[in-house]
Design a protein around this motif. Sequence first.
Motif, PDB file in Angstrom:
ATOM      1  N   GLY A  25       0.845  -1.208   0.000  1.00  0.00           N
ATOM      2  CA  GLY A  25       0.000   0.000   0.000  1.00  0.00           C
ATOM      3  C   GLY A  25       0.870   1.244   0.000  1.00  0.00           C
ATOM      4  O   GLY A  25       0.529   2.257   0.604  1.00  0.00           O
ATOM      5  N   THR A  34     -11.020  12.536   8.404  1.00  0.00           N
ATOM      6  CA  THR A  34     -10.224  13.726   8.680  1.00  0.00           C
ATOM      7  C   THR A  34      -9.676  14.360   7.390  1.00  0.00           C
ATOM      8  O   THR A  34      -8.882  15.291   7.457  1.00  0.00           O
ATOM      9  CB  THR A  34      -9.063  13.363   9.629  1.00  0.00           C
ATOM     10  N   LEU A  36       0.490  -1.187   4.914  1.00  0.00           N
ATOM     11  CA  LEU A  36      -0.288   0.051   4.999  1.00  0.00           C
ATOM     12  C   LEU A  36      -1.612  -0.015   4.239  1.00  0.00           C
ATOM     13  O   LEU A  36      -2.433   0.895   4.369  1.00  0.00           O
ATOM     14  CB  LEU A  36       0.536   1.225   4.435  1.00  0.00           C
ATOM     15  N   ALA A  37      -1.825  -1.060   3.443  1.00  0.00           N
ATOM     16  CA  ALA A  37      -3.052  -1.123   2.625  1.00  0.00           C
ATOM     17  C   ALA A  37      -4.267  -1.319   3.523  1.00  0.00           C
ATOM     18  O   ALA A  37      -4.262  -2.166   4.411  1.00  0.00           O
ATOM     19  CB  ALA A  37      -2.955  -2.277   1.624  1.00  0.00           C
ATOM     20  N   VAL A  62      -2.472  -7.311  -1.976  1.00  0.00           N
ATOM     21  CA  VAL A  62      -2.152  -7.994  -0.714  1.00  0.00           C
ATOM     22  C   VAL A  62      -3.076  -9.191  -0.466  1.00  0.00           C
ATOM     23  O   VAL A  62      -2.742 -10.099   0.299  1.00  0.00           O
ATOM     24  CB  VAL A  62      -2.191  -6.985   0.464  1.00  0.00           C
ATOM     25  N   GLY A  83       1.972   5.976   2.724  1.00  0.00           N
ATOM     26  CA  GLY A  83       3.028   5.197   2.077  1.00  0.00           C
ATOM     27  C   GLY A  83       3.932   6.032   1.192  1.00  0.00           C
ATOM     28  O   GLY A  83       5.151   5.816   1.156  1.00  0.00           O
ATOM     29  N   LYS A  99      -9.896  -2.284  12.862  1.00  0.00           N
ATOM     30  CA  LYS A  99      -8.635  -1.880  13.503  1.00  0.00           C
ATOM     31  C   LYS A  99      -8.550  -2.466  14.918  1.00  0.00           C
ATOM     32  O   LYS A  99      -7.492  -2.909  15.360  1.00  0.00           O
ATOM     33  CB  LYS A  99      -8.509  -0.353  13.549  1.00  0.00           C
ATOM     34  N   GLY A 152      -7.091   9.411   1.298  1.00  0.00           N
ATOM     35  CA  GLY A 152      -7.700   8.231   0.671  1.00  0.00           C
ATOM     36  C   GLY A 152      -9.065   7.824   1.193  1.00  0.00           C
ATOM     37  O   GLY A 152      -9.372   6.644   1.200  1.00  0.00           O
ATOM     38  N   SER A 181      -5.596   3.044  14.418  1.00  0.00           N
ATOM     39  CA  SER A 181      -6.209   4.365  14.246  1.00  0.00           C
ATOM     40  C   SER A 181      -7.000   4.746  15.489  1.00  0.00           C
ATOM     41  O   SER A 181      -7.429   3.869  16.260  1.00  0.00           O
ATOM     42  CB  SER A 181      -7.147   4.285  13.034  1.00  0.00           C
ATOM     43  N   LEU A 190     -10.967  -6.981   3.431  1.00  0.00           N
ATOM     44  CA  LEU A 190      -9.623  -6.518   3.054  1.00  0.00           C
ATOM     45  C   LEU A 190      -8.786  -6.214   4.304  1.00  0.00           C
ATOM     46  O   LEU A 190      -7.637  -6.684   4.424  1.00  0.00           O
ATOM     47  CB  LEU A 190      -9.708  -5.257   2.173  1.00  0.00           C
ATOM     48  N   LEU A 247     -10.279   2.853   4.284  1.00  0.00           N
ATOM     49  CA  LEU A 247     -10.370   3.811   5.387  1.00  0.00           C
ATOM     50  C   LEU A 247     -11.819   4.053   5.831  1.00  0.00           C
ATOM     51  O   LEU A 247     -12.746   3.476   5.276  1.00  0.00           O
ATOM     52  CB  LEU A 247      -9.672   5.126   4.979  1.00  0.00           C
ATOM     53  N   PRO A 300      -0.422  -0.064  10.896  1.00  0.00           N
ATOM     54  CA  PRO A 300      -1.032   1.066  11.586  1.00  0.00           C
ATOM     55  C   PRO A 300      -2.444   0.778  12.066  1.00  0.00           C
ATOM     56  O   PRO A 300      -3.254   0.211  11.328  1.00  0.00           O
ATOM     57  CB  PRO A 300      -1.072   2.167  10.520  1.00  0.00           C
ATOM     58  N   ALA A 307       1.614   3.430  -2.256  1.00  0.00           N
ATOM     59  CA  ALA A 307       1.284   4.622  -3.054  1.00  0.00           C
ATOM     60  C   ALA A 307       0.264   5.526  -2.373  1.00  0.00           C
ATOM     61  O   ALA A 307      -0.131   6.543  -2.930  1.00  0.00           O
ATOM     62  CB  ALA A 307       0.763   4.199  -4.422  1.00  0.00           C
ATOM     63  N   GLY A 308      -0.183   5.173  -1.175  1.00  0.00           N
ATOM     64  CA  GLY A 308      -1.210   5.960  -0.503  1.00  0.00           C
ATOM     65  C   GLY A 308      -0.650   7.202   0.171  1.00  0.00           C
ATOM     66  O   GLY A 308       0.527   7.551   0.014  1.00  0.00           O
ATOM     67  N   LEU A 311      -4.212  12.052   9.646  1.00  0.00           N
ATOM     68  CA  LEU A 311      -2.898  12.449   9.119  1.00  0.00           C
ATOM     69  C   LEU A 311      -3.060  13.543   8.064  1.00  0.00           C
ATOM     70  O   LEU A 311      -3.896  13.428   7.164  1.00  0.00           O
ATOM     71  CB  LEU A 311      -2.186  11.243   8.512  1.00  0.00           C
TER      72      LEU A 311
HETATM   73  P1  NAD Z   1      -4.602   5.420   1.471  1.00  0.00           P
HETATM   74  O1  NAD Z   1      -5.987   4.998   1.151  1.00  0.00           O
HETATM   75  O2  NAD Z   1      -4.134   6.755   1.038  1.00  0.00           O
HETATM   76  O3  NAD Z   1      -3.561   4.347   0.897  1.00  0.00           O
HETATM   77  C1  NAD Z   1      -3.782   2.974   0.951  1.00  0.00           C
HETATM   78  C2  NAD Z   1      -3.045   2.343  -0.213  1.00  0.00           C
HETATM   79  O4  NAD Z   1      -3.300   0.938  -0.179  1.00  0.00           O
HETATM   80  C3  NAD Z   1      -3.508   2.863  -1.575  1.00  0.00           C
HETATM   81  O5  NAD Z   1      -2.396   3.278  -2.348  1.00  0.00           O
HETATM   82  C4  NAD Z   1      -4.212   1.666  -2.211  1.00  0.00           C
HETATM   83  O6  NAD Z   1      -4.038   1.585  -3.620  1.00  0.00           O
HETATM   84  C5  NAD Z   1      -3.500   0.513  -1.499  1.00  0.00           C
HETATM   85  N1  NAD Z   1      -4.326  -0.700  -1.514  1.00  0.00           N
HETATM   86  C6  NAD Z   1      -5.649  -0.803  -1.347  1.00  0.00           C
HETATM   87  N2  NAD Z   1      -6.033  -2.077  -1.469  1.00  0.00           N
HETATM   88  C7  NAD Z   1      -4.922  -2.799  -1.716  1.00  0.00           C
HETATM   89  C8  NAD Z   1      -4.671  -4.150  -1.945  1.00  0.00           C
HETATM   90  N3  NAD Z   1      -5.674  -5.060  -1.974  1.00  0.00           N
HETATM   91  N4  NAD Z   1      -3.401  -4.561  -2.160  1.00  0.00           N
HETATM   92  C9  NAD Z   1      -2.383  -3.662  -2.162  1.00  0.00           C
HETATM   93  N5  NAD Z   1      -2.555  -2.350  -1.956  1.00  0.00           N
HETATM   94  C10 NAD Z   1      -3.823  -1.914  -1.740  1.00  0.00           C
HETATM   95  O7  NAD Z   1      -4.419   5.233   3.045  1.00  0.00           O
HETATM   96  P2  NAD Z   1      -3.365   5.977   4.002  1.00  0.00           P
HETATM   97  O8  NAD Z   1      -4.005   7.229   4.473  1.00  0.00           O
HETATM   98  O9  NAD Z   1      -2.053   6.015   3.357  1.00  0.00           O
HETATM   99  O10 NAD Z   1      -3.363   4.961   5.227  1.00  0.00           O
HETATM  100  C11 NAD Z   1      -2.351   3.984   5.368  1.00  0.00           C
HETATM  101  C12 NAD Z   1      -2.619   3.219   6.657  1.00  0.00           C
HETATM  102  O11 NAD Z   1      -2.629   4.132   7.763  1.00  0.00           O
HETATM  103  C13 NAD Z   1      -3.959   2.485   6.687  1.00  0.00           C
HETATM  104  O12 NAD Z   1      -3.813   1.262   7.369  1.00  0.00           O
HETATM  105  C14 NAD Z   1      -4.841   3.401   7.490  1.00  0.00           C
HETATM  106  O13 NAD Z   1      -5.857   2.702   8.133  1.00  0.00           O
HETATM  107  C15 NAD Z   1      -3.848   3.978   8.478  1.00  0.00           C
HETATM  108  N6  NAD Z   1      -4.285   5.261   9.019  1.00  0.00           N
HETATM  109  C16 NAD Z   1      -4.369   6.362   8.203  1.00  0.00           C
HETATM  110  C17 NAD Z   1      -4.841   7.555   8.732  1.00  0.00           C
HETATM  111  C18 NAD Z   1      -4.962   8.784   7.873  1.00  0.00           C
HETATM  112  O14 NAD Z   1      -5.418   9.836   8.374  1.00  0.00           O
HETATM  113  N7  NAD Z   1      -4.565   8.747   6.611  1.00  0.00           N
HETATM  114  C19 NAD Z   1      -5.187   7.641  10.087  1.00  0.00           C
HETATM  115  C20 NAD Z   1      -5.117   6.491  10.874  1.00  0.00           C
HETATM  116  C21 NAD Z   1      -4.638   5.313  10.333  1.00  0.00           C
END
Ligand code: NAD
Length: 318
Positions: A8, A184, A74-75, A53, A14, A146, A180, A117, A92, A78, A115, A10-11, A172
């Motif tokens: 994950g 927030t 990280l995938a 994944v 990540g 989570k 994504g 949350s 997932l 959300l 991660p 590219a998120g 974040l």
């Molecule tokens: P995001 O949605 O921006 O990125 C998630 C990435 O996972 C995407 O690039 C997506 O293409 C990839 N993905 C989705 N399904 C997939 C699969 N089946 N196989 C491989 N890749 C896959 O999320 P983020 O904001 O970068 O969050 C990353 C982690 O941090 C997550 O576990 C999220 O729960 C946690 N988190 C994020 C926040 C936040 O505010 N962004 C807050 C708390 C926790």
Amino acid sequence: MEKILVIGAAGQLGSELTKSLADLYGSESVIATDLQESARSKFDYCRFEVLDVMNKDGLRDLVKNEKVTQIYHLAAVLSATGEKKPIFAWHLNMESLLHVLELAKEFKLEKVYWPSSIAVFGPNTPKINTPQYCVKEPNTVYGISKQAGERWCEYYFQKFNVDVRSLRYPGLIGYKSLPGGGTTDYAVDIYHKALAGQKFSCFLKEDSYLPMMYMPDAIKATLDLMNTPRELVKIRSSYNLSGMTFSPKEIFESIKKHHPSFEIEYQPDFRQAIADSWPDSIDDSCARKDWGWKPDYDLDSMTLDILKNLPDYFPVAK
Ligand code: NAD
């Protein structure tokens, strides 16, 4: 040599964490993976592979053939997206974590990062300075996944000696990529609108306080936790982590200091109920005590940094 697999990559998180890992361990030590081939363009500095994944065999082959030593998983689906596709989100979020934990056990990986949350908390959790240990009755599928994930992490640590580490991130906020599908996300979108000279329509109420964190602090916390000696990591479910807390009105006022004509309107939607079920602020004293956590940014220093740097990443906003 370390071989670090980021799933994950590219998120929102990540994109920045993978670069920091490459800077720290060397580009040849990092393999970035994500669902789409289109993500490849983000990784001109390290190897990139398309990987779902949920493809357990493909993931296993990669871990085995590349002699992976650490996984950052990280995938996830959300919070806001999860409410639209609850069964998909559960499937997932849970199965992917179990795939990773199983591989960590089988190949005796050095470390795993996953991660959690603030979504693990729920309406019956104390809202102010939410403690590390308290009632957790999450009412979103994301939060439920989570919370269950935290229990699995602790279980694999206790039963199988898997060195898995985790942080309960607040919302974040970063400027290098778009968010994504979280509750927030408004706190990222608002900077784009301010720089574009447009009025911002906020999907939360003006006094809706939520715990938040600037991305550089989230990266620092993640790397600090992962580089802490094993015996000092006392919590194997997930650590509370705090950066700052603010409402939509306060972030608007912080931006308005630099863009006096900026305007906002409030049009709460289904995400208001999710925000209402989460804490206002977080007690992260365990993280501070166990591995010396301390954030660098507050609301105004974050605003200054984002307004200065965001146009380099999204030129349309100039
Ligand atoms: P995001 O949605 O921006 O990125 C998630 C990435 O996972 C995407 O690039 C997506 O293409 C990839 N993905 C989705 N399904 C997939 C699969 N089946 N196989 C491989 N890749 C896959 O999320 P983020 O904001 O970068 O969050 C990353 C982690 O941090 C997550 O576990 C999220 O729960 C946690 N988190 C994020 C926040 C936040 O505010 N962004 C807050 C708390 C926790």
